[in-house]
Design an enzyme around this catalytic site. Structure first.
Site, PDB file in Angstrom:
ATOM      1  N   SER A  17      16.224  17.526  44.039  1.00  0.00           N
ATOM      2  CA  SER A  17      17.093  18.573  44.605  1.00  0.00           C
ATOM      3  C   SER A  17      16.341  19.603  45.458  1.00  0.00           C
ATOM      4  O   SER A  17      16.821  19.959  46.538  1.00  0.00           O
ATOM      5  CB  SER A  17      17.858  19.291  43.486  1.00  0.00           C
ATOM      6  N   LYS A  66      23.304  21.547  30.670  1.00  0.00           N
ATOM      7  CA  LYS A  66      24.623  21.475  31.319  1.00  0.00           C
ATOM      8  C   LYS A  66      25.759  21.972  30.425  1.00  0.00           C
ATOM      9  O   LYS A  66      26.784  22.436  30.911  1.00  0.00           O
ATOM     10  CB  LYS A  66      24.916  20.037  31.762  1.00  0.00           C
ATOM     11  N   ASP A 102      29.426  16.963  39.898  1.00  0.00           N
ATOM     12  CA  ASP A 102      29.037  15.563  39.625  1.00  0.00           C
ATOM     13  C   ASP A 102      30.244  14.633  39.739  1.00  0.00           C
ATOM     14  O   ASP A 102      30.175  13.575  40.356  1.00  0.00           O
ATOM     15  CB  ASP A 102      28.461  15.419  38.208  1.00  0.00           C
ATOM     16  N   ASN A 152      32.050   1.998  25.392  1.00  0.00           N
ATOM     17  CA  ASN A 152      30.781   2.632  25.003  1.00  0.00           C
ATOM     18  C   ASN A 152      30.269   2.051  23.696  1.00  0.00           C
ATOM     19  O   ASN A 152      31.054   1.588  22.857  1.00  0.00           O
ATOM     20  CB  ASN A 152      30.992   4.150  24.837  1.00  0.00           C
ATOM     21  N   THR A 154      28.908   3.698  21.270  1.00  0.00           N
ATOM     22  CA  THR A 154      29.507   4.520  20.215  1.00  0.00           C
ATOM     23  C   THR A 154      30.987   4.734  20.580  1.00  0.00           C
ATOM     24  O   THR A 154      31.312   5.570  21.427  1.00  0.00           O
ATOM     25  CB  THR A 154      28.776   5.881  20.118  1.00  0.00           C
ATOM     26  N   LEU A 155      31.855   3.960  19.938  1.00  0.00           N
ATOM     27  CA  LEU A 155      33.267   3.935  20.343  1.00  0.00           C
ATOM     28  C   LEU A 155      33.928   5.307  20.222  1.00  0.00           C
ATOM     29  O   LEU A 155      34.749   5.682  21.060  1.00  0.00           O
ATOM     30  CB  LEU A 155      34.020   2.896  19.496  1.00  0.00           C
ATOM     31  N   LEU A 220      25.227   4.416  38.508  1.00  0.00           N
ATOM     32  CA  LEU A 220      24.833   5.800  38.780  1.00  0.00           C
ATOM     33  C   LEU A 220      23.320   5.948  38.914  1.00  0.00           C
ATOM     34  O   LEU A 220      22.816   6.943  39.437  1.00  0.00           O
ATOM     35  CB  LEU A 220      25.330   6.729  37.657  1.00  0.00           C
TER      36      LEU A 220
END
Ligand code: NAP
Length: 279
Positions: A17, A66, A102, A152, A154-155, A220
């Site tokens: 950045s 964040k 984002d 995912n 971890t559901l 990503l």
């Protein structure tokens, strides 16, 4: 007069950045400066107070702050609240306002890739339910989408994200292995996990066998520029894209919030690609 901008996170060693924004300031003839502020968790609160005193005009926020930045700000935009994370802070009078570029950055880069202005007729699979997935899934849902599936490891995390998105879209959560056996269902598959990122470049988040012709596969990750998953997809006939355009777009949207002017996205992308050895 020159204004101060920056990036707050820890560690910041490899962030692109500062280079991207400082190059753009210079190219546009602006006397501003973008500075990394490496703040550990226990330094964040005092650090933000110091940035206020310095009169900082705006900054980006990255891992691990964040989420923890939110109570230190004066206001947070609704989309950032729904995502549950802030990656951009701008000043309005004396107030620090949190935003998340984002998700919008990803959405704009995806629309550009597919050459359309809406996802309303698309079936989309998002793989992962971490911070980046939250931004991507919330922004896609808010924009309108045919259907969205979140897979995912971890559901429970996918289910929680599903609840947030269901206000706006037809969304469901599934385990990763169920996604692997139903790939022909999707027009667009998005990898938001860190699987395949350098140095573990020999791993894939899910197989590509079974995707339909011209599926859009979007990763990503941008280090490496082409993950093994994207290579496999390209060889199978998919339209593939890495995370560079999302990175550039989230930075460009932050730039617009700070200064009210549009930076040159093409030039920003060239700056980043040159640094990563992709030009
Ligand atoms: P995060 O919050 O830590 O989430 C990581 C995700 O990956 C979770 O869904 C996690 O699943 C999954 N995961 C990790 N290792 C796994 C494994 N071995 N097997 C299955 N699933 C696994 O990270 P993040 O902040 O969302 O970032 C994710 C990726 O996005 C990173 O590569 C980052 O560089 C990239 N990113 C790119 C941009 C851009 O501008 N292009 C912006 C942000 C992030 P569990 O929930 O089960 O742990």
């Amino acid at each position: 007069m020159g204004k101060l901008f920056g990036l707050v996170g820890h560690p910041l060693g490899h962030s692109m950045s500062p280079l991207m924004h400082n190059t753009e300031f210079k190219e546009l003839g602006l006397p501003h400066h973008y500075q990394p502020f490496d703040l550990k968790k226990e330094e964040l609160e005092e650090g933000i107070k110091a940035l206020r005193l310095l009169g900082i005009e705006g900054f980006n926020v990255t891992i691990p702050h964040k989420v923890s930045i939110i109570p230190l700000l004066d206001e947070v935009e609704q989309e950032a609240m729904e995502i549950g994370a802030v990656n951009t802070v701008y000043r309005k009078d004396d107030l620090l306002i949190g935003a998340n570029t984002d998700g919008q950055g990803y959405l704009q880069s995806l629309l550009k890739l597919i050459g359309e202005d809406s996802l309303i007729d698309k079936k989309i699979l998002v793989v992962g339910a971490g911070g980046a997935a939250r931004a991507v899934a919330v922004s896609i849902s808010r924009s309108g989408v045919g259907s969205l599936t979140i897979a995912n490891r971890t559901l429970e995390k996918a289910e929680e994200l599903c609840r947030v998105c269901s206000t706006y879209a037809d969304v469901n959560a599934i385990p990763l292995d169920t996604a692997s056996s139903s790939l022909e269902t999707y027009d667009i598959i998005i990898n938001t996990t860190s699987i395949g990122m350098s140095p573990e470049t020999d791993r894939v988040p899910l197989p590509v066998k079974g995707i339909k012709d011209e599926t859009v596969m979007s990763d990503l990750i941008y280090n490496p520029l082409e993950t093994l998953w994207l290579t496999q997809g390209r060889e199978q006939g998919a339209i593939t894209a890495n995370g560079i355009s999302m990175f550039v777009e989230q930075g460009a949207l932050a730039f617009e919030k700070w200064l009210g002017i549009k930076p040159d996205r093409y030039r920003m992308q060239e700056t980043v690609l040159r640094k990563l050895g992709g030009l």
